[in-house]
Design a protein around this motif. Structure first.
Motif, PDB file in Angstrom:
ATOM      1  N   VAL A  12       1.079  -1.167  -0.172  1.00 51.84           N
ATOM      2  CA  VAL A  12      -0.007  -0.050  -0.109  1.00 51.84           C
ATOM      3  C   VAL A  12       1.045   1.239   0.019  1.00 51.84           C
ATOM      4  CG1 VAL A  12      -1.765   1.380   1.565  1.00 51.84           C
ATOM      5  CG2 VAL A  12      -1.792  -1.158   1.614  1.00 51.84           C
ATOM      6  N   ASN A  13       0.710   2.014  -0.881  1.00 50.81           N
ATOM      7  CA  ASN A  13       1.457   3.397  -0.947  1.00 50.81           C
ATOM      8  C   ASN A  13       0.969   4.368   0.243  1.00 50.81           C
ATOM      9  OD1 ASN A  13      -0.505   4.994  -2.255  1.00 50.81           O
ATOM     10  ND2 ASN A  13       0.131   4.270  -4.452  1.00 50.81           N
ATOM     11  N   PRO A  14       1.723   5.084   0.473  1.00 50.12           N
ATOM     12  CA  PRO A  14       1.277   6.249   1.504  1.00 50.12           C
ATOM     13  C   PRO A  14      -0.072   6.889   0.978  1.00 50.12           C
ATOM     14  CG  PRO A  14       3.730   6.508   1.017  1.00 50.12           C
ATOM     15  CD  PRO A  14       2.923   5.647   0.059  1.00 50.12           C
ATOM     16  N   GLU A  15      -0.303   7.465  -0.282  1.00 50.08           N
ATOM     17  CA  GLU A  15      -1.522   8.273  -0.775  1.00 50.08           C
ATOM     18  C   GLU A  15      -2.803   7.359  -0.498  1.00 50.08           C
ATOM     19  OE1 GLU A  15       1.353   8.021  -2.588  1.00 50.08           O
ATOM     20  OE2 GLU A  15       2.222   9.799  -2.044  1.00 50.08           O
ATOM     21  N   GLU A  16      -2.763   5.978  -0.921  1.00 51.93           N
ATOM     22  CA  GLU A  16      -3.650   5.003  -0.717  1.00 51.93           C
ATOM     23  C   GLU A  16      -4.233   4.783   0.831  1.00 51.93           C
ATOM     24  OE1 GLU A  16      -2.343   1.557  -2.592  1.00 51.93           O
ATOM     25  OE2 GLU A  16      -3.322   1.935  -4.432  1.00 51.93           O
ATOM     26  N   LEU A  17      -2.919   4.630   1.592  1.00 51.84           N
ATOM     27  CA  LEU A  17      -3.323   4.490   3.102  1.00 51.84           C
ATOM     28  C   LEU A  17      -3.879   5.820   3.805  1.00 51.84           C
ATOM     29  CD1 LEU A  17      -3.076   2.798   5.673  1.00 51.84           C
ATOM     30  CD2 LEU A  17      -0.575   3.961   5.884  1.00 51.84           C
ATOM     31  N   THR A  18      -3.459   6.892   3.250  1.00 53.74           N
ATOM     32  CA  THR A  18      -4.152   8.068   3.823  1.00 53.74           C
ATOM     33  C   THR A  18      -5.432   8.180   3.487  1.00 53.74           C
ATOM     34  OG1 THR A  18      -1.950   9.178   3.804  1.00 53.74           O
ATOM     35  CG2 THR A  18      -3.785  10.487   3.634  1.00 53.74           C
ATOM     36  N   GLU A  19      -5.924   7.972   2.184  1.00 53.96           N
ATOM     37  CA  GLU A  19      -7.204   8.059   1.608  1.00 53.96           C
ATOM     38  C   GLU A  19      -8.110   7.040   2.468  1.00 53.96           C
ATOM     39  OE1 GLU A  19     -10.406   9.122  -0.334  1.00 53.96           O
ATOM     40  OE2 GLU A  19      -8.510  10.066  -0.587  1.00 53.96           O
TER      41      GLU A  19
END
Length: 95
Positions: A12-19
């Motif tokens: 999971v990339n950071p953007e996906e995790l944040t979203e």
């Protein structure tokens, strides 16, 4: 030394995790947002303003208050009316 726990997230990339976290928090907070909406403060008006708003005399304002067509609130020796209640006292006439 304090006992610390580390959680690793894979694939999971950071953007996906944040979203994902933002969406979950939004879903949880949505019901609370409705119940805690800021309400418009009560707008109080004087007898004179009621008379001007309805194009009636102060005597008529007092008469309608006495007949419970309008609701007055006393603050010390002054009468005040809720603007919303004055507007709601008006009824539609179907001709």
């Amino acid at each position: 030394m304090a006992n610390t726990k580390i959680t690793q997230v894979h694939n999971v990339n950071p953007e996906e995790l944040t979203e994902s976290i933002s969406t979950a928090v939004e879903k949880i907070l949505a019901p609370f947002r409705e119940s805690f909406k800021l309400q418009k403060p009560t707008e109080w008006i004087t007898r004179k303003q009621v008379g001007e708003l309805l194009s009636i005399s102060l005597v008529t304002v007092d008469d309608w208050t006495h007949r419970n067509l309008l609701t007055a609130y006393r603050i010390s020796n002054k009468k005040r009316y809720k603007l919303s209640e004055v507007e709601n006292a008006l009824t539609k006439i179907n001709n």
